[in-house]
Design an enzyme around this catalytic site. Structure first.
Site, PDB file in Angstrom:
ATOM      1  N   SER A 243       0.836  -1.185   0.000  1.00 10.71           N
ATOM      2  CA  SER A 243       0.000   0.000   0.000  1.00 10.71           C
ATOM      3  C   SER A 243       0.881   1.250   0.000  1.00 10.71           C
ATOM      4  CB  SER A 243      -0.951  -0.036   1.206  1.00 10.71           C
ATOM      5  OG  SER A 243      -1.983   0.911   1.042  1.00 10.71           O
ATOM      6  N   ASP A 339      -7.966  -3.466  -7.447  1.00 11.34           N
ATOM      7  CA  ASP A 339      -7.519  -3.199  -6.078  1.00 11.34           C
ATOM      8  C   ASP A 339      -8.671  -2.647  -5.230  1.00 11.34           C
ATOM      9  OD1 ASP A 339      -6.416  -1.439  -3.886  1.00 11.34           O
ATOM     10  OD2 ASP A 339      -4.537  -2.309  -4.616  1.00 11.34           O
ATOM     11  N   HIS A 406      -6.351  -6.240  -1.559  1.00  8.24           N
ATOM     12  CA  HIS A 406      -5.347  -5.189  -1.389  1.00  8.24           C
ATOM     13  C   HIS A 406      -4.292  -5.699  -0.412  1.00  8.24           C
ATOM     14  CE1 HIS A 406      -3.823  -1.049  -1.260  1.00  8.24           C
ATOM     15  NE2 HIS A 406      -3.804  -1.111   0.053  1.00  8.24           N
TER      16      HIS A 406
END
Length: 460
Positions: A243, A339, A406
C-alpha cells in the site's frame, strides 16, 4: 472403526487441503495467548473493511474441524500425539526497536517520538539475506489529518506494539509456507510520518502543536542503523512494502540499491502500491488532490526522480506510473487490477457522493452491475497500460491479478495457500520466488470475474 476411518481420511491426499487449513487454525490457536498484546502486520486499511459474511462460517467450520481433530488425536493422558499431526511451536512476537539517536538526526514521527522497527534475525543459509518491509497505512495531506494521525501508531511510536511475523506471508518462518524467504533477516519498518517515508518539513496544528514531517530522515535513519547491524554485509537484499509502503518502495528503490556493491543482489517488491491518477466516478481527480496535499504539506521533493521533475509537477512524480520510468533496479510489481482500496478510495471515494448502488459495489465487487464492471475494467486497463514501460525490463516481474483485494504479501492466505490467487498456475509466493531466482514472471490476469482462484477470503 469410525475413528480409524477419520484418521485414514485425514492422511489421504484428497484431504490435504483441509489438513493444511486445520494446521493453520491450530497454530493460530496456539498463538492466541500472545496475540492480544501484539499487532497484525496488515494494519489500518484492512481493518477498516468488513469481509463478506461467509468468511465467518468458513472459519467456524475450520475451528470445529480443529476441535474434532484434537479430540481424535488426544490419547487418554490428555497430551496431543504429535507423531501423526505435528504442530510448529508458537513463534514469539517481535519487539519494537527504537532507532538510536533519532532525535539528534531529526528523524522523528509526527508527534516527535523516535521511530522504530521490528527485526528478526535470519538463520542458516538465510543469515546473509535481508528483506526490509516499509509499512503502509495511507497518508495525511492536511494539518488536521496529520494531527489526528499523530495520536495513533501511524504517527507516534508511543502507540506501537510488538508484531507477529507468524502467518504473515513473506515474513512467515514456516519453510513450507514461505520456502524462499523463511529464514532471512526480516525487518518491519514502522510508518509514522504520513508521506510514505518521504517528507522533510514541519507544521503546526490549530492548537499550536508542532507536527514533524520527517519521513525521509526516518527511512535513512532506519537503513543506517540496519547497515550497522549487518545489512552492510548482505549477500542479497529486498526492499518491499504494501500500500503506502509499496509506494515507499518505489520512491526509495534506487537509493536502497545504491547502498550496496554490484556484487550484492538487490531487488524491490512493491505490493499494492501502484496507485493511479484517474478521475473518480464524479469526474474529478480527487486522488490527485490527496497526493498534492501530501507533497505540498510535507515537502516531498528530495526523493522524487530528477528526470521526472524536469518535465512535471512534483505531484505527478509521486505517482508510480512516473516513478517506475526512473527505476533501474530489478523490481516486482504485485497488484490487483481491481484493487479494493483504490476502488473504494480512488475511483469511488466518499467525496464523489456515490449512490446506494455504487456504495454496494465498492464494498463488494460481486454487487457491481455490468455498467459498473465496465468502469472497473477501464481502471484495470489504465494500470496495465501504465505498466507497459516495464516490457523492455527483462529483470522486472509482474503479477497483476483480477481479485478484489489489497496487500497480498503479508497474509498466508493470499501469499501461499490452497486458496491463494494463481496466475500461470503459480501462487504469489511461487511467482515472486521464480522472479527472485532470475526466471521470467510477467503475468497479467484476464478481466473480472474470469479467475476462479479469486475468493472472499483474501485481505481487503
Amino acid at each position: 472403526m469410525p475413528v480409524l476411518f477419520c484418521i485414514v481420511w485425514l492422511m489421504s491426499s484428497g484431504a490435504s487441503n483441509a489438513l493444511n487449513e486445520t494446521s493453520k487454525t491450530l497454530r493460530s490457536t496456539a498463538m492466541a495467548s500472545t496475540a492480544t498484546a501484539t499487532e497484525p502486520l496488515l494494519l489500518r486499511q484492512q481493518q477498516c473493511h468488513r469481509r463478506p459474511a461467509n468468511r465467518g462460517s468458513r472459519l467456524a467450520v475450520m475451528a470445529a474441524t480443529a476441535s474434532v481433530l484434537l479430540l481424535l488425536l488426544t490419547p487418554a493422558s490428555g497430551h496431543l500425539h504429535l507423531g501423526l499431526f505435528s504442530l510448529p511451536p508458537a513463534e514469539p512476537p517481535v519487539n519494537l526497536t527504537i532507532v538510536a539517536g533519532a532525535a539528534e538526526k531529526g528523524a522523528v514521527c509526527l508527534d516527535g517520538t523516535p521511530p522504530g522497527y521490528h527485526l528478526q534475525r535470519g538463520s542458516g543459509d538465510g543469515s546473509g539475506s535481508w528483506i526490509i518491509h516499509l509499512q503502509g497505512g495511507a497518508w495525511c495531506g492536511t494539518l488536521k489529518d496529520c494531527y489526528d494521525r499523530s495520536m495513533t501508531d501511524l504517527g507516534s511510536s508511543s502507540f506501537m506494539k510488538p508484531v507477529m511475523f507468524a502467518g504473515a506471508g513473506i515474513f512467515d518462518g514456516d519453510q513450507l509456507q514461505n520456502p524462499n524467504f523463511y529464514n532471512w533477516n526480516k525487518v518491519y519498518a514502522r510508518y509514522c510520518d504520513g508521506a510514505s517515508f518521504s517528507g522533510d518539513g514541519e507544521g503546526q496544528s490549530e492548537n499550536g502543536t508542532t507536527l514533524h514531517f520527517r519521513g525521509l530522515r526516518i527511512y535513512e535513519a532506519i537503513i543506517d542503523e540496519l547497515m550497522d547491524k549487518g545489512l552492510n554485509n548482505a549477500t542479497q537484499a529486498i526492499l518491499t512494502g504494501c500500500s503506502a509502503g509499496g509506494l515507499s518502495t518505489l520512491l526509495h528503490c534506487e537509493n536502497f540499491s545504491a547502498r550496496f556493491s554490484q556484487e550484492v543482489s538487490v531487488k524491490c517488491l512493491a505490493d499494492a502500491g501502484f496507485f493511479l491518477d484517474v478521475k473518480d466516478i464524479s469526474g474529478k481527480r480527487s486522488f490527485w488532490a490527496v497526493y498534492d496535499g501530501v507533497v505540498s504539506l510535507q515537502n516531498v521533493r528530495e526523493v522524487l526522480p530528477k528526470d521526472c521533475l524536469a518535465y512535471n509537477e512534483p505531484t505527478e512524480c509521486f505517482f508510480p506510473a512516473e516513478l517506475i520510468k526512473s527505476i533501474h533496479t530489478p523490481t516486482f510489481i504485485l497488484n490487483s487490477g481491481y484493487d479494493s482500496w483504490q476502488i473504494q478510495n480512488v475511483l469511488v471515494p466518499d467525496s464523489s457522493a456515490p449512490d446506494e448502488s455504487w456504495s454496494s459495489c465498492k464494498d463488494n465487487i460481486q454487487n457491481c452491475n455490468s455498467t459498473q464492471i465496465d468502469i472497473l475494467d477501464g481502471f484495470k486497463n489504465t494500470m496495465v497500460d501504465a505498466l507497459k514501460v516495464t516490457g523492455d525490463k527483462k529483470d522486472w516481474g509482474l503479477f497483476i491479478d483480477s481479485c478484489f483485494t489489497h496487500c497480498q504479501t503479508l497474509s498466508d492466505v493470499s501469499w501461499n495457500s490452497a486458496v491463494s490467487p494463481r496466475l500461470g498456475n503459480k501462487t504469489i509466493s511461487e511467482a515472486v520466488g521464480d522472479w527472485h531466482h532470475g526466471r521470467r514472471v510477467k503475468e497479467i490476469d484476464c478481466d473480472y470475474p474470469c479467475n476462479p482462484t479469486c475468493n472472499s477470503l483474501l485481505p481487503l
